[in-house]
Motif scaffolding. Structure first.
Motif, PDB file in Angstrom:
ATOM      1  N   VAL A  68       0.860  -1.184   0.000  1.00 24.85           N
ATOM      2  CA  VAL A  68       0.000   0.000   0.000  1.00 24.85           C
ATOM      3  C   VAL A  68       0.894   1.230   0.000  1.00 24.85           C
ATOM      4  O   VAL A  68       1.815   1.331   0.809  1.00 24.85           O
ATOM      5  CB  VAL A  68      -0.926   0.024   1.242  1.00 24.85           C
ATOM      6  N   GLU A  69       0.613   2.135  -0.898  1.00 27.65           N
ATOM      7  CA  GLU A  69       1.320   3.409  -0.961  1.00 27.65           C
ATOM      8  C   GLU A  69       0.335   4.500  -0.609  1.00 27.65           C
ATOM      9  O   GLU A  69      -0.798   4.494  -1.087  1.00 27.65           O
ATOM     10  CB  GLU A  69       1.900   3.614  -2.363  1.00 27.65           C
ATOM     11  N   SER A  70       0.767   5.414   0.257  1.00 25.89           N
ATOM     12  CA  SER A  70      -0.154   6.461   0.708  1.00 25.89           C
ATOM     13  C   SER A  70       0.484   7.830   0.561  1.00 25.89           C
ATOM     14  O   SER A  70       1.707   7.965   0.522  1.00 25.89           O
ATOM     15  CB  SER A  70      -0.560   6.224   2.158  1.00 25.89           C
ATOM     16  N   THR A  71      -0.375   8.844   0.463  1.00 23.74           N
ATOM     17  CA  THR A  71       0.051  10.236   0.444  1.00 23.74           C
ATOM     18  C   THR A  71      -0.670  10.952   1.569  1.00 23.74           C
ATOM     19  O   THR A  71      -1.834  10.654   1.870  1.00 23.74           O
ATOM     20  CB  THR A  71      -0.265  10.912  -0.902  1.00 23.74           C
ATOM     21  N   ARG A  72       0.050  11.870   2.199  1.00 28.86           N
ATOM     22  CA  ARG A  72      -0.534  12.634   3.310  1.00 28.86           C
ATOM     23  C   ARG A  72      -1.590  13.597   2.783  1.00 28.86           C
ATOM     24  O   ARG A  72      -1.570  13.987   1.619  1.00 28.86           O
ATOM     25  CB  ARG A  72       0.544  13.415   4.039  1.00 28.86           C
ATOM     26  N   GLY A  73      -2.461  14.000   3.700  1.00 28.48           N
ATOM     27  CA  GLY A  73      -3.493  14.978   3.370  1.00 28.48           C
ATOM     28  C   GLY A  73      -2.878  16.326   3.051  1.00 28.48           C
ATOM     29  O   GLY A  73      -1.673  16.489   3.019  1.00 28.48           O
ATOM     30  N   GLY A  74      -3.699  17.282   2.847  1.00 23.68           N
ATOM     31  CA  GLY A  74      -3.240  18.616   2.490  1.00 23.68           C
ATOM     32  C   GLY A  74      -4.306  19.270   1.646  1.00 23.68           C
ATOM     33  O   GLY A  74      -5.479  18.887   1.700  1.00 23.68           O
ATOM     34  N   ALA A  75      -3.916  20.248   0.889  1.00 19.33           N
ATOM     35  CA  ALA A  75      -4.884  20.974   0.070  1.00 19.33           C
ATOM     36  C   ALA A  75      -5.630  20.045  -0.872  1.00 19.33           C
ATOM     37  O   ALA A  75      -6.827  20.200  -1.101  1.00 19.33           O
ATOM     38  CB  ALA A  75      -4.175  22.067  -0.729  1.00 19.33           C
ATOM     39  N   ARG A  76      -4.910  19.052  -1.430  1.00 21.01           N
ATOM     40  CA  ARG A  76      -5.548  18.130  -2.370  1.00 21.01           C
ATOM     41  C   ARG A  76      -6.047  16.870  -1.679  1.00 21.01           C
ATOM     42  O   ARG A  76      -6.601  15.982  -2.323  1.00 21.01           O
ATOM     43  CB  ARG A  76      -4.569  17.766  -3.478  1.00 21.01           C
ATOM     44  N   GLY A  77      -5.845  16.757  -0.369  1.00 19.62           N
ATOM     45  CA  GLY A  77      -6.276  15.569   0.356  1.00 19.62           C
ATOM     46  C   GLY A  77      -5.280  14.444   0.180  1.00 19.62           C
ATOM     47  O   GLY A  77      -4.454  14.451  -0.719  1.00 19.62           O
ATOM     48  N   GLY A  78      -5.336  13.490   1.070  1.00 24.40           N
ATOM     49  CA  GLY A  78      -4.440  12.345   0.999  1.00 24.40           C
ATOM     50  C   GLY A  78      -5.124  11.187   0.301  1.00 24.40           C
ATOM     51  O   GLY A  78      -6.188  11.331  -0.290  1.00 24.40           O
TER      52      GLY A  78
END
Length: 118
Positions: A68-78
Protein backbone atom coordinates in the motif's frame (compact mmCIF):
# COMPACT_ATOMS: atom_id res chain seq x y z
CA UNK A 1 -34.98 -21.78 13.25
CA UNK A 2 -32.05 -20.32 11.35
CA UNK A 3 -31.33 -21.25 7.78
CA UNK A 4 -28.07 -23.08 7.16
CA UNK A 5 -25.46 -20.87 5.54
CA UNK A 6 -23.22 -21.86 2.71
CA UNK A 7 -19.88 -22.96 4.08
CA UNK A 8 -16.90 -20.74 3.42
CA UNK A 9 -13.24 -21.58 3.53
CA UNK A 10 -11.04 -18.91 5.12
CA UNK A 11 -7.26 -19.30 4.82
CA UNK A 12 -4.44 -17.84 6.86
CA UNK A 13 -0.95 -18.24 5.40
CA UNK A 14 1.88 -18.06 7.92
CA UNK A 15 5.32 -17.20 6.58
CA UNK A 16 7.49 -18.06 9.56
CA UNK A 17 7.03 -16.33 12.88
CA UNK A 18 6.73 -12.72 11.76
CA UNK A 19 4.64 -12.58 8.58
CA UNK A 20 1.06 -13.65 7.92
CA UNK A 21 -1.57 -13.00 5.28
CA UNK A 22 -5.17 -13.92 5.96
CA UNK A 23 -8.73 -12.98 5.13
CA UNK A 24 -8.77 -9.78 7.20
CA UNK A 25 -5.68 -8.33 5.58
CA UNK A 26 -6.86 -9.37 2.11
CA UNK A 27 -10.25 -7.74 2.78
CA UNK A 28 -8.44 -4.58 3.93
CA UNK A 29 -6.36 -4.52 0.74
CA UNK A 30 -9.55 -4.83 -1.32
CA UNK A 31 -11.23 -2.05 0.65
CA UNK A 32 -8.23 0.24 0.12
CA UNK A 33 -8.24 -0.58 -3.58
CA UNK A 34 -11.94 0.28 -3.80
CA UNK A 35 -11.97 3.39 -1.59
CA UNK A 36 -8.55 4.90 -2.22
CA UNK A 37 -8.20 5.50 1.51
CA UNK A 38 -6.90 3.57 4.51
CA UNK A 39 -9.29 5.47 6.77
CA UNK A 40 -12.35 4.77 4.60
CA UNK A 41 -11.32 1.12 4.23
CA UNK A 42 -11.03 0.76 8.01
CA UNK A 43 -14.43 2.39 8.55
CA UNK A 44 -16.03 0.10 5.97
CA UNK A 45 -14.63 -2.88 7.88
CA UNK A 46 -15.62 -1.56 11.31
CA UNK A 47 -12.06 -0.96 12.50
CA UNK A 48 -10.25 2.12 13.67
CA UNK A 49 -7.86 4.03 11.45
CA UNK A 50 -5.08 3.11 13.89
CA UNK A 51 -5.82 -0.62 13.47
CA UNK A 52 -6.09 -0.36 9.68
CA UNK A 53 -2.81 1.58 9.50
CA UNK A 54 -1.13 -0.96 11.79
CA UNK A 55 -2.17 -3.83 9.49
CA UNK A 56 -0.93 -1.91 6.44
CA UNK A 57 2.42 -1.31 8.15
CA UNK A 58 2.68 -5.05 8.98
CA UNK A 59 2.03 -6.00 5.36
CA UNK A 60 4.37 -3.35 3.98
CA UNK A 61 7.14 -4.56 6.28
CA UNK A 62 6.59 -8.24 5.49
CA UNK A 63 6.85 -8.06 1.70
CA UNK A 64 9.85 -7.03 -0.40
CA UNK A 65 8.18 -3.72 -1.28
CA UNK A 66 5.14 -1.86 0.10
CA UNK A 67 1.73 -3.29 -0.80
CA UNK A 68 0.00 0.00 0.00
CA UNK A 69 1.32 3.41 -0.96
CA UNK A 70 -0.15 6.46 0.71
CA UNK A 71 0.05 10.24 0.44
CA UNK A 72 -0.53 12.63 3.31
CA UNK A 73 -3.49 14.98 3.37
CA UNK A 74 -3.24 18.62 2.49
CA UNK A 75 -4.88 20.97 0.07
CA UNK A 76 -5.55 18.13 -2.37
CA UNK A 77 -6.28 15.57 0.36
CA UNK A 78 -4.44 12.34 1.00
CA UNK A 79 -5.13 8.88 -0.22
CA UNK A 80 -3.84 5.38 -0.61
CA UNK A 81 -3.63 2.82 -3.36
CA UNK A 82 -2.27 -0.67 -3.86
CA UNK A 83 1.12 -0.87 -5.46
CA UNK A 84 1.69 -3.26 -8.34
CA UNK A 85 3.05 -5.73 -5.77
CA UNK A 86 -0.03 -5.19 -3.61
CA UNK A 87 -2.28 -6.04 -6.54
CA UNK A 88 -0.21 -9.17 -7.26
CA UNK A 89 -0.31 -10.30 -3.62
CA UNK A 90 -4.08 -9.77 -3.41
CA UNK A 91 -4.66 -11.65 -6.69
CA UNK A 92 -2.43 -14.54 -5.57
CA UNK A 93 -4.17 -14.79 -2.19
CA UNK A 94 -7.68 -14.75 -3.71
CA UNK A 95 -6.56 -17.36 -6.26
CA UNK A 96 -5.24 -19.53 -3.43
CA UNK A 97 -8.63 -19.25 -1.68
CA UNK A 98 -10.41 -20.34 -4.87
CA UNK A 99 -8.01 -23.24 -5.44
CA UNK A 100 -8.38 -24.47 -1.85
CA UNK A 101 -12.18 -24.20 -1.93
CA UNK A 102 -12.34 -26.15 -5.17
CA UNK A 103 -9.93 -28.82 -3.95
CA UNK A 104 -11.70 -29.18 -0.62
CA UNK A 105 -15.31 -29.01 -1.87
CA UNK A 106 -16.02 -32.72 -1.28
CA UNK A 107 -14.60 -32.62 2.25
CA UNK A 108 -16.52 -29.44 3.05
CA UNK A 109 -19.73 -31.06 1.80
CA UNK A 110 -19.00 -34.13 3.94
CA UNK A 111 -18.53 -31.96 7.02
CA UNK A 112 -21.74 -30.09 6.26
CA UNK A 113 -23.68 -33.36 6.04
CA UNK A 114 -22.39 -34.25 9.52
CA UNK A 115 -23.71 -31.06 11.11
CA UNK A 116 -26.59 -31.24 13.55
CA UNK A 117 -29.85 -30.41 11.85
CA UNK A 118 -31.50 -27.24 13.24
Amino acid sequence: MTEPCSPRLRLRVLFGSDAMLGPGKADLLEAIRESGSISAAGRAMGMSYKRAWSLVEEMNAAFRAPLVESTRGGARGGGAHLSDLGLRVLKAYRGLEEDAARAGAARIAELQRLLRKG
